[in-house]
Design an enzyme around this catalytic site. Structure first.
Site, PDB file in Angstrom:
ATOM      1  N   GLU A  58       0.828  -1.207   0.000  1.00 15.39           N
ATOM      2  CA  GLU A  58       0.000   0.000   0.000  1.00 15.39           C
ATOM      3  C   GLU A  58       0.863   1.258   0.000  1.00 15.39           C
ATOM      4  OE1 GLU A  58      -1.118   2.133   3.710  1.00 15.39           O
ATOM      5  OE2 GLU A  58      -2.929   0.932   3.435  1.00 15.39           O
ATOM      6  N   ASP A 115      -5.490  -3.863  -2.397  1.00 11.73           N
ATOM      7  CA  ASP A 115      -5.383  -2.419  -2.611  1.00 11.73           C
ATOM      8  C   ASP A 115      -3.967  -2.018  -2.979  1.00 11.73           C
ATOM      9  OD1 ASP A 115      -4.431  -2.863   0.017  1.00 11.73           O
ATOM     10  OD2 ASP A 115      -5.067  -0.876   0.686  1.00 11.73           O
TER      11      ASP A 115
END
Length: 341
Positions: A58, A115
């Site tokens: 991330e 993500d």
């Protein structure tokens, strides 16, 4: 001519600054990017100062996006080199979600974080376009192809994203995290990849957000169990907090900032003035007893501005006490604001 008040003079100067380009979101981002680099990036590795100094996919994705926005190709290449060498170790094109200082890669958890994969692929696509490097586009599309294979399931005849390849499919429900729906990235993936899966995922995320409204505040929880119905996930605290705060940021950035979908966030955040709690327990309706970090407060300001509740965006700059995550939210809010304006 009537004499202007100090407030009127200040507003005139501020408007003049915007007109001359002195106070634009892009120049604010450029200044803060230099500070961000100095504090959180070491030889291409983004250091999560609020989480034991680890690095994760991330954070690499966020920094790569910010480097493209700041036209900082040298830093981008260092970030991508470290990410590729240290995190792309699964045997596919996805990334292990974490590297800890001093821990051999063989002993790390090799699960991915969806993500992080999305953010890295999106940054590569934007970098390929900005600096005319087709190989980065090829790298991005390879990541997306593997995400389709490992990270997509169906719930109620709609595609949904698993948070990672392993550990989120249960006999009676799927564990989802709606802050992993990076709506502006999904839009760009469709443009580059042409697969209708991406707008279908965007639509499914919007539908989930309409249904995932829990507690008195009718907010989505950070983690959600999608079974016979939607509920806060039983294996995580039932909070709207540090994860779900990114949802309105991505909605605004992805042009999904209509009043209906932003209303729960606006209603909650409008209750507070100087004090803003970072999370609320959606089952007990109790609030955190400490102040939210600056990054969350900036997402709140951006949301109220996008919804027409604030006349000025009023985003605070980075401060010395900001950790990695708060600083990242602040710079991402500036990016989304530049898009919004």
């Amino acid at each position: 001519m009537p004499k202007k008040s100090p407030l009127e003079i200040w507003l005139c100067l501020l408007m003049l600054g915007f007109a001359l380009g002195a106070c634009t979101p892009s120049t604010a981002l450029d200044r803060q990017w230099r500070t961000y680099k100095q504090r959180f990036i070491q030889d291409g590795r983004v250091v999560d100062t609020g989480n034991g100094g680890i690095s994760h996919s991330e954070g690499q994705g966020y920094a790569m996006l910010l480097a493209v926005a700041a036209d900082d190709r040298r830093t981008f290449e260092r970030l991508w080199s470290w990410t590729r060498n240290q995190l792309q170790r699964r045997g596919d094109h996805l990334f292990i979600w974490r590297r800890r200082p001093g821990v051999p890669v063989e002993k790390e958890d090799h699960n991915n974080a969806t993500d992080g994969d999305l953010l890295i692929a999106w940054a590569l696509l934007r970098a390929a376009q900005r600096w005319n490097r087709p190989t980065w586009r090829t790298d991005a599309l390879a990541i997306l192809q593997d995400l389709k294979k490992t990270g997509i399931r169906e719930w109620r005849n709609r595609p949904v994203m698993l948070p990672g390849a392993a550990g989120f499919v249960h006999p009676d429900h799927l564990t989802l995290n709606l802050s992993y729906w990076v709506f502006p990235a999904l839009r760009d993936f469709y443009r580059e990849d042409g697969d209708p899966l991406w707008p279908a995922l965007s639509d499914s995320g919007l539908n989930l957000l309409q249904a995932a409204r829990f507690g008195s505040w009718q907010l989505p929880s950070d983690w959600i169990a999608a079974g016979e119905s939607l509920a806060p996930d039983p294996d995580h605290p039932p909070r709207f907090g540090y994860d779900a705060v990114r949802i309105p940021l991505y909605l605004i950035w992805g042009n999904h900032d209509n009043p209906e979908i932003l209303t729960p966030f606006i209603r909650f955040w409008n209750q507070f003035d100087k004090f803003l709690p970072p999370w609320v327990d959606l089952e007990a309706d109790c609030l955190a007893a400490y102040q939210a970090p600056r990054g969350i407060r900036n997402v709140r300001s951006l949301t109220l501005y996008a919804a027409g509740r604030n006349r000025w965006p009023a985003l605070s700059p980075l401060a010395a006490d900001d950790d990695y995550y708060s600083a990242s939210l602040t710079l991402l809010a500036h990016l989304a604001l530049a898009h919004e304006r």
